[in-house]
Design a protein around this motif. Structure first.
Motif, PDB file in Angstrom:
ATOM      1  N   ASN A  47     -13.036 -15.824 -18.735  1.00 31.44           N
ATOM      2  CA  ASN A  47     -14.407 -16.282 -18.513  1.00 31.44           C
ATOM      3  C   ASN A  47     -14.367 -17.661 -17.860  1.00 31.44           C
ATOM      4  O   ASN A  47     -14.310 -18.673 -18.525  1.00 31.44           O
ATOM      5  N   GLU A  52     -20.942 -17.277 -13.988  1.00 30.68           N
ATOM      6  CA  GLU A  52     -22.404 -17.268 -14.168  1.00 30.68           C
ATOM      7  C   GLU A  52     -23.133 -17.509 -12.857  1.00 30.68           C
ATOM      8  O   GLU A  52     -24.256 -17.068 -12.679  1.00 30.68           O
ATOM      9  N   ILE A  69     -21.616 -12.162 -14.849  1.00 29.61           N
ATOM     10  CA  ILE A  69     -21.837 -12.093 -16.301  1.00 29.61           C
ATOM     11  C   ILE A  69     -22.962 -11.109 -16.609  1.00 29.61           C
ATOM     12  O   ILE A  69     -22.841 -10.263 -17.495  1.00 29.61           O
ATOM     13  N   ASP A  70     -24.079 -11.192 -15.884  1.00 26.35           N
ATOM     14  CA  ASP A  70     -25.194 -10.270 -16.122  1.00 26.35           C
ATOM     15  C   ASP A  70     -24.802  -8.825 -15.797  1.00 26.35           C
ATOM     16  O   ASP A  70     -25.238  -7.892 -16.469  1.00 26.35           O
ATOM     17  N   LYS A  73     -22.825  -7.573 -18.780  1.00 24.21           N
ATOM     18  CA  LYS A  73     -23.742  -7.312 -19.904  1.00 24.21           C
ATOM     19  C   LYS A  73     -24.545  -6.032 -19.665  1.00 24.21           C
ATOM     20  O   LYS A  73     -24.707  -5.207 -20.559  1.00 24.21           O
ATOM     21  N   LYS A  74     -25.059  -5.881 -18.455  1.00 26.20           N
ATOM     22  CA  LYS A  74     -25.890  -4.725 -18.122  1.00 26.20           C
ATOM     23  C   LYS A  74     -25.080  -3.427 -18.176  1.00 26.20           C
ATOM     24  O   LYS A  74     -25.566  -2.400 -18.650  1.00 26.20           O
ATOM     25  N   LEU A  78     -24.726  -4.216 -25.167  1.00 29.71           N
ATOM     26  CA  LEU A  78     -24.838  -5.298 -26.130  1.00 29.71           C
ATOM     27  C   LEU A  78     -23.515  -5.683 -26.775  1.00 29.71           C
ATOM     28  O   LEU A  78     -23.424  -6.718 -27.407  1.00 29.71           O
ATOM     29  N   SER A  79     -22.479  -4.874 -26.609  1.00 30.26           N
ATOM     30  CA  SER A  79     -21.202  -5.182 -27.226  1.00 30.26           C
ATOM     31  C   SER A  79     -20.481  -6.341 -26.535  1.00 30.26           C
ATOM     32  O   SER A  79     -19.508  -6.846 -27.041  1.00 30.26           O
ATOM     33  N   PHE A  80     -20.985  -6.763 -25.376  1.00 30.80           N
ATOM     34  CA  PHE A  80     -20.376  -7.863 -24.645  1.00 30.80           C
ATOM     35  C   PHE A  80     -20.588  -9.162 -25.395  1.00 30.80           C
ATOM     36  O   PHE A  80     -21.684  -9.455 -25.847  1.00 30.80           O
ATOM     37  N   SER A  81     -19.545  -9.940 -25.541  1.00 32.00           N
ATOM     38  CA  SER A  81     -19.691 -11.255 -26.157  1.00 32.00           C
ATOM     39  C   SER A  81     -18.870 -12.253 -25.382  1.00 32.00           C
ATOM     40  O   SER A  81     -17.854 -11.931 -24.789  1.00 32.00           O
ATOM     41  N   SER A  82     -19.329 -13.473 -25.375  1.00 37.25           N
ATOM     42  CA  SER A  82     -18.671 -14.560 -24.667  1.00 37.25           C
ATOM     43  C   SER A  82     -18.478 -15.716 -25.627  1.00 37.25           C
ATOM     44  O   SER A  82     -19.392 -16.039 -26.393  1.00 37.25           O
TER      45      SER A  82
END
Length: 83
Positions: A47, A52, A69-70, A73-74, A78-82
């Motif tokens: 990351n 971003e 990043i979006d 996520k898309k 929802l399992s994506f975490s940073s």
């Protein structure tokens, strides 16, 4: 996504010597697709702060751009975490 040489890169784009979309940034698209199809539960990607601010063409919406990043996520959900 490196900030090094950003001014030179912008000049090349403005003078039409280089495409505005860096093809290397598009590697995230097949990476995420392979991850989704693999059935794996964890995807580790470095990351870097510029993710971003780096826009790529959104494969699901013609003529629109989305940040990396979006996009992650898309696509992954929802399992994506940073950190």
């Amino acid at each position: 996504m490196s900030k090094n040489g950003r001014g030179k890169l912008l000049n090349l784009i403005r003078n039409e010597y280089r495409d505005a979309v860096d093809q290397r940034n598009l590697l995230i698209i097949p990476t995420v697709e392979i991850f989704r199809k693999s059935g794996s539960h964890t995807l580790v990607i470095e990351n870097v702060p510029e993710m971003e601010n780096t826009l790529i063409p959104d494969p699901s919406v013609q003529w629109e751009f989305i940040s990396i990043i979006d996009y992650i996520k898309k696509t992954i959900g929802l399992s994506f975490s940073s950190p």
